[in-house]
Design a protein around this motif. Structure first.
Motif, PDB file in Angstrom:
ATOM      1  N   ILE A 165       0.839  -1.208   0.000  1.00  0.00           N
ATOM      2  CA  ILE A 165       0.000   0.000   0.000  1.00  0.00           C
ATOM      3  C   ILE A 165       0.871   1.253   0.000  1.00  0.00           C
ATOM      4  CG2 ILE A 165      -1.701   1.325   1.311  1.00  0.00           C
ATOM      5  CD1 ILE A 165      -2.881  -1.353   2.243  1.00  0.00           C
ATOM      6  N   GLY A 166       1.975   1.216   0.761  1.00  0.00           N
ATOM      7  CA  GLY A 166       2.904   2.350   0.777  1.00  0.00           C
ATOM      8  C   GLY A 166       3.506   2.602  -0.596  1.00  0.00           C
ATOM      9  N   PHE A 167       3.891   1.539  -1.297  1.00  0.00           N
ATOM     10  CA  PHE A 167       4.458   1.709  -2.645  1.00  0.00           C
ATOM     11  C   PHE A 167       3.406   2.230  -3.617  1.00  0.00           C
ATOM     12  CE2 PHE A 167       5.875   0.134  -6.813  1.00  0.00           C
ATOM     13  CZ  PHE A 167       7.104   0.792  -6.873  1.00  0.00           C
ATOM     14  N   ILE A 168       2.179   1.750  -3.489  1.00  0.00           N
ATOM     15  CA  ILE A 168       1.097   2.258  -4.343  1.00  0.00           C
ATOM     16  C   ILE A 168       0.876   3.747  -4.064  1.00  0.00           C
ATOM     17  CG2 ILE A 168      -1.397   2.120  -4.756  1.00  0.00           C
ATOM     18  CD1 ILE A 168      -1.121  -0.948  -4.387  1.00  0.00           C
ATOM     19  N   CYS A 169       0.946   4.134  -2.801  1.00  0.00           N
ATOM     20  CA  CYS A 169       0.819   5.560  -2.457  1.00  0.00           C
ATOM     21  C   CYS A 169       1.927   6.379  -3.105  1.00  0.00           C
ATOM     22  CB  CYS A 169       0.853   5.756  -0.941  1.00  0.00           C
ATOM     23  SG  CYS A 169      -0.667   5.320  -0.104  1.00  0.00           S
ATOM     24  N   MET A 170       3.123   5.838  -3.146  1.00  0.00           N
ATOM     25  CA  MET A 170       4.236   6.549  -3.785  1.00  0.00           C
ATOM     26  C   MET A 170       3.957   6.762  -5.277  1.00  0.00           C
ATOM     27  SD  MET A 170       6.021   7.121  -1.253  1.00  0.00           S
ATOM     28  CE  MET A 170       7.665   7.628  -1.521  1.00  0.00           C
ATOM     29  N   LEU A 171       3.456   5.737  -5.944  1.00  0.00           N
ATOM     30  CA  LEU A 171       3.154   5.859  -7.375  1.00  0.00           C
ATOM     31  C   LEU A 171       1.987   6.814  -7.621  1.00  0.00           C
ATOM     32  CD1 LEU A 171       3.564   2.140  -8.538  1.00  0.00           C
ATOM     33  CD2 LEU A 171       5.220   4.021  -8.689  1.00  0.00           C
ATOM     34  N   ILE A 172       0.948   6.734  -6.793  1.00  0.00           N
ATOM     35  CA  ILE A 172      -0.188   7.651  -6.930  1.00  0.00           C
ATOM     36  C   ILE A 172       0.261   9.078  -6.638  1.00  0.00           C
ATOM     37  CG2 ILE A 172      -2.422   8.301  -5.940  1.00  0.00           C
ATOM     38  CD1 ILE A 172      -2.997   5.317  -5.604  1.00  0.00           C
ATOM     39  N   GLY A 173       1.181   9.232  -5.690  1.00  0.00           N
ATOM     40  CA  GLY A 173       1.713  10.555  -5.375  1.00  0.00           C
ATOM     41  C   GLY A 173       2.429  11.175  -6.554  1.00  0.00           C
ATOM     42  N   ILE A 174       3.216  10.385  -7.255  1.00  0.00           N
ATOM     43  CA  ILE A 174       3.903  10.901  -8.450  1.00  0.00           C
ATOM     44  C   ILE A 174       2.887  11.269  -9.519  1.00  0.00           C
ATOM     45  CG2 ILE A 174       5.441  10.258 -10.350  1.00  0.00           C
ATOM     46  CD1 ILE A 174       7.090   8.697  -8.277  1.00  0.00           C
ATOM     47  N   LEU A 175       1.882  10.450  -9.689  1.00  0.00           N
ATOM     48  CA  LEU A 175       0.813  10.760 -10.641  1.00  0.00           C
ATOM     49  C   LEU A 175       0.057  12.012 -10.210  1.00  0.00           C
ATOM     50  CD1 LEU A 175      -0.650   9.721 -13.186  1.00  0.00           C
ATOM     51  CD2 LEU A 175      -2.162   8.455 -11.666  1.00  0.00           C
ATOM     52  N   GLY A 176      -0.116  12.173  -8.904  1.00  0.00           N
ATOM     53  CA  GLY A 176      -0.823  13.328  -8.368  1.00  0.00           C
ATOM     54  C   GLY A 176      -0.105  14.652  -8.585  1.00  0.00           C
ATOM     55  N   CYS A 177       1.167  14.603  -8.909  1.00  0.00           N
ATOM     56  CA  CYS A 177       1.887  15.847  -9.234  1.00  0.00           C
ATOM     57  C   CYS A 177       1.313  16.482 -10.489  1.00  0.00           C
ATOM     58  CB  CYS A 177       3.373  15.564  -9.451  1.00  0.00           C
ATOM     59  SG  CYS A 177       4.218  15.058  -7.971  1.00  0.00           S
ATOM     60  N   PHE A 178       0.782  15.668 -11.372  1.00  0.00           N
ATOM     61  CA  PHE A 178       0.281  16.154 -12.650  1.00  0.00           C
ATOM     62  C   PHE A 178      -1.244  16.225 -12.703  1.00  0.00           C
ATOM     63  CE2 PHE A 178       4.319  13.975 -13.301  1.00  0.00           C
ATOM     64  CZ  PHE A 178       5.075  15.039 -13.745  1.00  0.00           C
ATOM     65  N   LEU A 179      -1.901  15.579 -11.772  1.00  0.00           N
ATOM     66  CA  LEU A 179      -3.363  15.621 -11.685  1.00  0.00           C
ATOM     67  C   LEU A 179      -3.751  16.404 -10.431  1.00  0.00           C
ATOM     68  CD1 LEU A 179      -4.185  11.902 -12.526  1.00  0.00           C
ATOM     69  CD2 LEU A 179      -4.339  13.869 -14.048  1.00  0.00           C
ATOM     70  N   PRO A 180      -4.326  17.569 -10.584  1.00  0.00           N
ATOM     71  CA  PRO A 180      -4.576  18.405  -9.412  1.00  0.00           C
ATOM     72  C   PRO A 180      -5.656  17.885  -8.465  1.00  0.00           C
ATOM     73  CG  PRO A 180      -5.530  19.405 -11.346  1.00  0.00           C
ATOM     74  CD  PRO A 180      -4.763  18.202 -11.816  1.00  0.00           C
ATOM     75  N   VAL A 181      -6.389  16.872  -8.867  1.00  0.00           N
ATOM     76  CA  VAL A 181      -7.398  16.330  -7.968  1.00  0.00           C
ATOM     77  C   VAL A 181      -6.760  15.493  -6.870  1.00  0.00           C
ATOM     78  CG1 VAL A 181      -9.770  16.058  -8.768  1.00  0.00           C
ATOM     79  CG2 VAL A 181      -7.957  15.071 -10.083  1.00  0.00           C
ATOM     80  N   LEU A 182      -5.556  15.029  -7.099  1.00  0.00           N
ATOM     81  CA  LEU A 182      -4.852  14.219  -6.119  1.00  0.00           C
ATOM     82  C   LEU A 182      -3.760  15.057  -5.441  1.00  0.00           C
ATOM     83  CD1 LEU A 182      -4.247  11.003  -8.252  1.00  0.00           C
ATOM     84  CD2 LEU A 182      -5.933  11.298  -6.451  1.00  0.00           C
ATOM     85  N   PRO A 183      -3.727  15.045  -4.123  1.00  0.00           N
ATOM     86  CA  PRO A 183      -2.629  15.746  -3.440  1.00  0.00           C
ATOM     87  C   PRO A 183      -1.364  14.897  -3.493  1.00  0.00           C
ATOM     88  CG  PRO A 183      -4.100  14.773  -1.842  1.00  0.00           C
ATOM     89  CD  PRO A 183      -4.699  14.504  -3.198  1.00  0.00           C
ATOM     90  N   GLY A 184      -0.622  15.016  -4.554  1.00  0.00           N
ATOM     91  CA  GLY A 184       0.505  14.129  -4.835  1.00  0.00           C
ATOM     92  C   GLY A 184       1.518  14.022  -3.731  1.00  0.00           C
ATOM     93  N   LEU A 185       1.967  15.145  -3.237  1.00  0.00           N
ATOM     94  CA  LEU A 185       3.003  15.132  -2.214  1.00  0.00           C
ATOM     95  C   LEU A 185       2.491  14.537  -0.907  1.00  0.00           C
ATOM     96  CD1 LEU A 185       5.892  15.955  -2.349  1.00  0.00           C
ATOM     97  CD2 LEU A 185       5.273  18.197  -1.508  1.00  0.00           C
ATOM     98  N   GLY A 186       1.266  14.850  -0.551  1.00  0.00           N
ATOM     99  CA  GLY A 186       0.684  14.292   0.670  1.00  0.00           C
ATOM    100  C   GLY A 186       0.526  12.782   0.600  1.00  0.00           C
ATOM    101  N   ILE A 187       0.141  12.285  -0.564  1.00  0.00           N
ATOM    102  CA  ILE A 187      -0.017  10.838  -0.722  1.00  0.00           C
ATOM    103  C   ILE A 187       1.350  10.147  -0.684  1.00  0.00           C
ATOM    104  CG2 ILE A 187      -0.768   9.035  -2.323  1.00  0.00           C
ATOM    105  CD1 ILE A 187      -3.052  10.890  -3.163  1.00  0.00           C
ATOM    106  N   SER A 188       2.364  10.783  -1.270  1.00  0.00           N
ATOM    107  CA  SER A 188       3.717  10.216  -1.195  1.00  0.00           C
ATOM    108  C   SER A 188       4.199  10.163   0.247  1.00  0.00           C
ATOM    109  CB  SER A 188       4.691  11.039  -2.037  1.00  0.00           C
ATOM    110  OG  SER A 188       4.493  10.810  -3.395  1.00  0.00           O
TER     111      SER A 188
END
Length: 166
Positions: A8-31
Motif C-alpha cells: 500500500i505504501g508503494f502504491i501511495c508513492m506511485l499515486i503521489g507521483i501521478l498526483g503531481c500532474f493531476l490536481p485532484v490528487l494531493p501528490g506530495l501528501g499521498i507520497s
C-alpha cells in the motif's frame, strides 16, 4: 501485515507521483503517506526526524504550490488583479469539468484579471498570464522532484530493512 503495508505504501508513492500532474490528487501528501505506512511496519523502526522533516517539506511545498503561479504572474508584470485572477482561475479550473482546467484556469484568470481590471493592454495581460502558466509549470516540477525524492527514500528504507521485510 508488513507486506500489505509495504504494498500500500508503494502504491501511495506511485499515486503521489501521478498526483503531481493531476490536481485532484494531493501528490506530495499521498507520497508522504507512503513513507508513514512504511514506518508502521514492524520491520522498519520509527524515525521521527525523517517523518518530521518530510512532513515539513510536504507542507511547505504544498503551500508553495498555490503561491508560485501568483508570484510568476507578479514577476512577469502582473498587478494584484492578475494575481487574484490566477488564484480564482486555479480554483475554478480545478473544480470545472473541462479537460486541463487546472492549466487553463490560472492562465485565463490572470489574463482576464489584467485585461478587465488592471491595464487594458492586451500584451501586458498576455505576459502576466504567461507568467502564471510558467509559475504553474515550475510548481509542478518542484512537486514532482520532491515526490521522486520521497520515492528514493522509500526504496532506500525498503532496501536497508529488506531482510526483516521479506
Amino acid at each position: 501485515m508488513d507486506a500489505l503495508l509495504l504494498i500500500i505504501g508503494f502504491i501511495c508513492m506511485l499515486i503521489g507521483i501521478l498526483g503531481c500532474f493531476l490536481p485532484v490528487l494531493p501528490g506530495l501528501g499521498i507520497s508522504w503517506l507512503g513513507i508513514v505506512l512504511l514506518y508502521f511496519t514492524t520491520a522498519v523502526p520509527a524515525n521521527y526526524w525523517i517523518l518530521g522533516i518530510t512532513l515539513l517539506i510536504t507542507v511547505v511545498i504544498s503551500v508553495l504550490d498555490y503561491t508560485i503561479p501568483a508570484r510568476g504572474t507578479k514577476h512577469f508584470g502582473g498587478t494584484k488583479y492578475g494575481i487574484w485572477g490566477t488564484n480564482i482561475g486555479l480554483i475554478i479550473g480545478i473544480l470545472s469539468p473541462i479537460p486541463f482546467g487546472f492549466l487553463i484556469g490560472p492562465f485565463l484568470g490572470a489574463f482576464l484579471g489584467e485585461l478587465f481590471f488592471g491595464s487594458k493592454n492586451h500584451g501586458r495581460a498576455l505576459k502576466a498570464a504567461s507568467g502564471s502558466f510558467i509559475g504553474f509549470l515550475a510548481s509542478t516540477f518542484i512537486q514532482f522532484l520532491v515526490c521522486l525524492l520521497f520515492l528514493g527514500l522509500f526504496i532506500s528504507l525498503v532496501w536497508q530493512y529488506k531482510e526483516a521485510l521479506f
